[in-house]
Design an enzyme around this catalytic site. Structure first.
Site, short mmCIF file in Angstrom:
data_model
loop_
_atom_site.label_atom_id
_atom_site.label_comp_id
_atom_site.label_asym_id
_atom_site.label_seq_id
_atom_site.Cartn_x
_atom_site.Cartn_y
_atom_site.Cartn_z
N LYS A 181 7.33 0.95 -10.22
CA LYS A 181 5.95 1.42 -10.12
C LYS A 181 5.73 2.65 -11.01
CE LYS A 181 4.94 -1.93 -7.43
NZ LYS A 181 4.81 -2.10 -6.01
C1 LIG Z 1 4.86 -3.12 -4.82
C2 LIG Z 1 3.71 -3.57 -3.99
C3 LIG Z 1 3.71 -3.47 -2.58
C4 LIG Z 1 4.91 -3.15 -1.74
O1 LIG Z 1 5.60 -2.03 -2.02
P1 LIG Z 1 7.15 -1.83 -1.65
O2 LIG Z 1 7.30 -0.36 -1.85
O3 LIG Z 1 7.94 -2.64 -2.62
O4 LIG Z 1 7.36 -2.23 -0.24
C5 LIG Z 1 2.55 -3.81 -1.90
N1 LIG Z 1 1.46 -4.25 -2.54
C6 LIG Z 1 1.43 -4.40 -3.87
C7 LIG Z 1 0.18 -4.89 -4.52
C8 LIG Z 1 2.57 -4.08 -4.64
O5 LIG Z 1 2.53 -4.27 -5.97
#
Ligand SMILES: *Cc1c(COP(=O)(O)O)cnc(C)c1O
Length: 373
Positions: A185
Site C-alpha cells: 500500500k
Molecule cells: C488491502 C485492502 C484491504 C485489506 O487490507 P489488509 O490490511 O490487507 O487487511 C481492504 N480493502 C481494500 C480495497 C484493499 O485494497
C-alpha cells in the site's frame, strides 16, 4: 542476458523507518502502547482531516471493527461494490450480515450511487464505498442517498491514502473510514490498519471493542466480549516515519503515473482509469485496461508477455459476486453488474514504487507496445 526483474510493488523505507523502529525496540515498548502509537494516531488524524484516528492490526480487522462499532449484525444488509478486495465483503459476513453488490460507475470505476439506490431494501443498514485503485468514490452523491434512507457510510480507503475529493481528504468523507498499511500500500508498516472518524462516542466504542471489551475505568474488568485488534508500537514507529514522507512518496508515485500515461498514450486498445474533475486520486498501482480487439491481444496474454520480459503485473480483482463464498447468494438475488464484469476482465496493474526509474517505466511501456499489433 536477461533483463532485471521488475516487481509490481516494493515498500519505500528510505526515511526514518529504521531509526524509529530501533528506538521502539531499545525502549522496550514493542506491544500496543507507546509513544509511536500515540504519535501515529495524532498524525494520521491530521493527515486525514479527522478528529480521531485509531490504529488497528490490519485493514481487514479495521473493516470488521468498524462494522461491529456501527452495530451491524445478523439479518442486516450492507451495500458494497463487487470490484474490490475480498476483505470488504468478508467483514460484512464476519458480523453475520449480508453484502449486497452494486455495480460501479464507468466514469471512475467506483460504486455507482444510482446502483446503490436500486439495491436498498428494508434490511439495508449501510454502504461501504471503496476508493478503487486510489480514485475517490463520488461521496456527496453516496452520502445523499444514504441520508435519505438513514444509512451510515463507511469509506474503504485502503488504497487511497492522501486522495482528495473536492479538496477534502479520503478518510474524512463519511461516517468513518478504514485504511490498510499492508506491504504494497502507499503508506505501509508491512501489516497494519486504521479507522478515521470524528464521532467521539463511536470512537470510544471502537476502542473498547479493539481492546477485548475492557472497562476503560477498571482494568481487567470486561464489559462485553471484545477483540484484540491492536497495532504494535513497532509498526506505528514505521508508520510515523512513513507519514513524514507521505507527500514526497505520493509525488514520486504521481510522477510514475504521469510517465506511464505519457508513454502509453495513443496505444490503440490501452485505456486508463478515468479521473473525475473533482478527484485527486492517490497514485497506488497504475491501472490500465486492455481492449483485446483494438490492442490485438488479451489482457491475460499481455500479462504473460510481460512476465516473459521479467515484469510483474496483476489482474484487477476478480469480481466478488463470482467468488465461491458469494456466488450462490448473488445468483439468487441477481442484479446488473455488467460494468464490474467488463472492467474486471480487461484490467491490470503495472509496477509502481519509488525505486522504479524512468528507464524501467520505459521498458514496461515498450514491452506493452510490443505485445500489441
Ligand atoms: C488491502 C485492502 C484491504 C485489506 O487490507 P489488509 O490490511 O490487507 O487487511 C481492504 N480493502 C481494500 C480495497 C484493499 O485494497
Amino acid at each position: 542476458m536477461s533483463a532485471r526483474f521488475i516487481p509490481l510493488a516494493e515498500p519505500d523505507l528510505s526515511g526514518n523507518e529504521e531509526a524509529y523502529v530501533t528506538d521502539a525496540i531499545r525502549s522496550g515498548w514493542i506491544s500496543s502502547t507507546g509513544k509511536y502509537v500515540d504519535r501515529f494516531e495524532a498524525t494520521f488524524a491530521q493527515f486525514c482531516g479527522t478528529k480521531i484516528a485509531l490504529s488497528v492490526v490490519n485493514g481487514t480487522c479495521a473493516l470488521h471493527l468498524a462494522l461491529l462499532g456501527l452495530g451491524v449484525g445478523v439479518g442486516d444488509e450492507v451495500i458494497v461494490p463487487s470490484l474490490t478486495y475480498i476483505a470488504t465483503a468478508n467483514a460484512v459476513r464476519y458480523v453475520g450480515a449480508e453484502p449486497v453488490f452494486a455495480d460501479i460507475d464507468t466514469a471512475n470505476w467506483c460504486i455507482d450511487p444510482t446502483a446503490i439506490q436500486k439495491a436498498i431494501t428494508p434490511k439495508t443498514k449501510g454502504i461501504i464505498a471503496v476508493h478503487l485503485y486510489g480514485h475517490p468514490a463520488d461521496m456527496d452523491a453516496i452520502n445523499a442517498v444514504a441520508s435519505a434512507h438513514s444509512l451510515w457510510v463507511l469509506e474503504d480507503a485502503a488504497e487511497a491514502h492522501g486522495a482528495l475529493y473536492k479538496g477534502r481528504p479520503a478518510g474524512s468523507l463519511a461516517t468513518a473510514a478504514i485504511f490498510s498499511f499492508y506491504g504494497n500500500k502507499i503508506v505501509s508498516s508491512g501489516e497494519g490498519g486504521a479507522i478515521t472518524l470524528d464521532d467521539p462516542a463511536l470512537a470510544a466504542r471502537l476502542k473498547l471493542l479493539r481492546g477485548q471489551g475492557m472497562d476503560p475505568e477498571r482494568r481487567y474488568h470486561f464489559l462485553e466480549i471484545g477483540y484484540n485488534f491492536r497495532l504494535t508500537n513497532v509498526a506505528c514507529a514505521l508508520l510515523c516515519a512513513q507519514l513524514e514522507r507521505a507527500e514526497e512518496m505520493a509525488a514520486n508515485r504521481a510522477a510514475i503515473f504521469a510517465s506511464y500515461r505519457e508513454k502509453l498514450a495513443n496505444v490503440p486498445g490501452i485505456g486508463f482509469q478515468p479521473v473525475a474533475d473533482w478527484a485527486r486520486p492517490a497514485p497506488w498501482l497504475f491501472p490500465i485496461t486492455v481492449d483485446d480487439e483494438l490492442f490485438g491481444c488479451s489482457r491475460d496474454a499481455l500479462m504473460a508477455r510481460l512476465a516473459d520480459n521479467g515484469i510483474e503485473t496483476r489482474p484487477f480483482f476478480p469480481p466478488l459476486h463470482l467468488q465461491r463464498p458469494y456466488a450462490a447468494a448473488w445468483r439468487k438475488r441477481g442484479g446488473d453488474l455488467s460494468v464490474t464484469k467488463r472492467i474486471a476482465q480487461t484490467g491490470m496493474l503495472l509496477p509502481t514504487y519509488a525505486a522504479l526509474s524512468d528507464a524501467d517505466i520505459g521498458r514496461v511501456a515498450a514491452a506493452v507496445r510490443a505485445a500489441g499489433r
